[in-house]
Scaffold this active site. Structure first.
Site, short mmCIF file in Angstrom:
data_model
loop_
_atom_site.label_atom_id
_atom_site.label_comp_id
_atom_site.label_asym_id
_atom_site.label_seq_id
_atom_site.Cartn_x
_atom_site.Cartn_y
_atom_site.Cartn_z
N ARG A 88 0.82 -1.21 0.00
CA ARG A 88 0.00 0.00 0.00
C ARG A 88 0.86 1.26 0.00
O ARG A 88 0.32 2.36 0.00
CB ARG A 88 -0.88 0.00 1.25
CG ARG A 88 -2.36 -0.25 0.97
CD ARG A 88 -3.06 -0.31 2.30
NE ARG A 88 -4.45 -0.07 2.26
CZ ARG A 88 -5.39 -1.01 2.45
NH1 ARG A 88 -5.04 -2.26 2.62
NH2 ARG A 88 -6.65 -0.69 2.49
N ARG A 122 -21.54 -1.66 2.96
CA ARG A 122 -20.85 -2.95 3.03
C ARG A 122 -21.12 -3.61 4.37
O ARG A 122 -21.16 -2.98 5.41
CB ARG A 122 -19.34 -2.73 2.87
CG ARG A 122 -18.54 -4.00 3.09
CD ARG A 122 -17.20 -3.93 2.44
NE ARG A 122 -16.27 -3.06 3.14
CZ ARG A 122 -15.01 -2.86 2.73
NH1 ARG A 122 -14.57 -3.43 1.62
NH2 ARG A 122 -14.21 -2.06 3.40
N ARG A 166 -9.80 7.45 4.64
CA ARG A 166 -9.19 6.30 3.96
C ARG A 166 -8.95 6.62 2.48
O ARG A 166 -7.94 6.22 1.90
CB ARG A 166 -10.07 5.06 4.10
CG ARG A 166 -10.03 4.50 5.53
CD ARG A 166 -11.13 3.51 5.77
NE ARG A 166 -10.96 2.29 5.00
CZ ARG A 166 -11.96 1.46 4.72
NH1 ARG A 166 -13.19 1.73 5.10
NH2 ARG A 166 -11.73 0.37 4.04
P1 AMP Z 1 -8.53 -3.19 4.23
O1 AMP Z 1 -9.34 -4.30 4.79
O2 AMP Z 1 -7.59 -3.64 3.16
O3 AMP Z 1 -9.38 -2.02 3.80
O4 AMP Z 1 -7.59 -2.66 5.43
C1 AMP Z 1 -8.16 -2.11 6.60
C2 AMP Z 1 -7.13 -1.26 7.34
O5 AMP Z 1 -6.01 -2.06 7.71
C3 AMP Z 1 -6.54 -0.12 6.53
O6 AMP Z 1 -7.37 1.04 6.53
C4 AMP Z 1 -5.22 0.12 7.27
O7 AMP Z 1 -5.42 0.79 8.48
C5 AMP Z 1 -4.80 -1.31 7.60
N1 AMP Z 1 -3.97 -1.90 6.53
C6 AMP Z 1 -4.30 -2.93 5.69
N2 AMP Z 1 -3.30 -3.20 4.83
C7 AMP Z 1 -2.31 -2.33 5.12
C8 AMP Z 1 -1.02 -2.09 4.56
N3 AMP Z 1 -0.55 -2.82 3.53
N4 AMP Z 1 -0.28 -1.09 5.11
C9 AMP Z 1 -0.72 -0.36 6.14
N5 AMP Z 1 -1.93 -0.53 6.70
C10 AMP Z 1 -2.73 -1.49 6.20
#
Ligand code: AMP
Length: 210
Positions: A88, A122, A166
């Site tokens: 990310r 969602r 986000r």
């Molecule tokens: P997601 O389910 O992919 O939307 O991830 C939810 C949250 O987890 C994100 O908003 C970040 O706070 C954290 N997160 C997930 N993947 C990463 C990553 N590769 N680097 C940093 N934070 C992450």
């Protein structure tokens, strides 16, 4: 067929949905950093405690924590795999590049107004991580996961205020990866709000076979 892939795209683009289908239909092992972190938070582990404040605010968990968490997992993967939510940041992409040479970065592109609707509507399964949308992809029985029968919930970070942050974090930190993988000749972009979920999957499947 390309077998080492990453999924890029803003929150709500449909990465989790496509990851689920790629896993079920094409046998990809799926590693989702978001699912891993949410599990760590639920289990109250040290990692979960550290990650929670960043996640609740819609920010990114610091690179050193994430890179450390993913390194061993990626090194131990066998066969076809996909990374959902990793990398990310450019720093994470560089770290990934030292472990594995990915075949394709699939970028799911969706406009912001669609993303906000998708995220606020969602609902997620805490047990098997399946995702639903109240109008586009509702569960067969209200509030219950079709796949495993667990009670669905709304993620804390799927509330409107956090969503806006986000999306900002995505633009600042993750969006540059589109250029990063394009320059390496590894980018495939698919429009994530044109056609059905199955249509989008079909386009991704074709790109994997090209
Ligand atoms: P997601 O389910 O992919 O939307 O991830 C939810 C949250 O987890 C994100 O908003 C970040 O706070 C954290 N997160 C997930 N993947 C990463 C990553 N590769 N680097 C940093 N934070 C992450």
């Amino acid at each position: 067929m390309k077998s080492k892939i990453i999924l890029l795209g803003p929150p709500g683009a449909g990465k989790g949905t496509q990851a689920e289908i790629l896993g079920n239909k094409l046998g990809f092992t799926r590693l989702s950093t978001g699912d891993m972190l949410r599990e760590a938070v639920r289990n109250g582990t040290e990692l979960g405690k550290k990650a929670k404040t960043y996640m609740d605010a819609g920010g990114l968990v610091p690179n050193d924590i994430i890179i450390g968490m993913m390194k061993e997992k990626i090194e131990n993967l066998e066969g076809a795999f996909l990374l959902d939510g990793y990398p990310r940041t450019v720093e994470q992409a560089d770290a990934l590049g030292t472990i594995v040479d990915i075949d394709l970065a699939v970028n799911i592109d969706v406009d912001d107004d669609v993303l906000i609707d998708r995220l606020t509507k969602r609902r997620s399964c805490p047990k098997c991580n399946a995702v639903y949308h109240l109008t586009n992809k509702p569960p067969k029985k209200d509030g219950i996961c079709d796949a495993c029968g667990a009670e669905l919930y709304q993620r804390d970070d799927d509330k409107e205020e956090t969503i806006k942050n986000r999306l900002k974090v995505y633009r600042e930190n993750t969006f540059p990866l589109i250029d990063y993988y394009s320059k390496k000749g590894k980018l495939f972009t698919v429009k994530g709000n044109e056609g059905t979920i199955d249509d989008i999957f079909a386009r991704i499947e074709k790109a994997l076979k090209d």
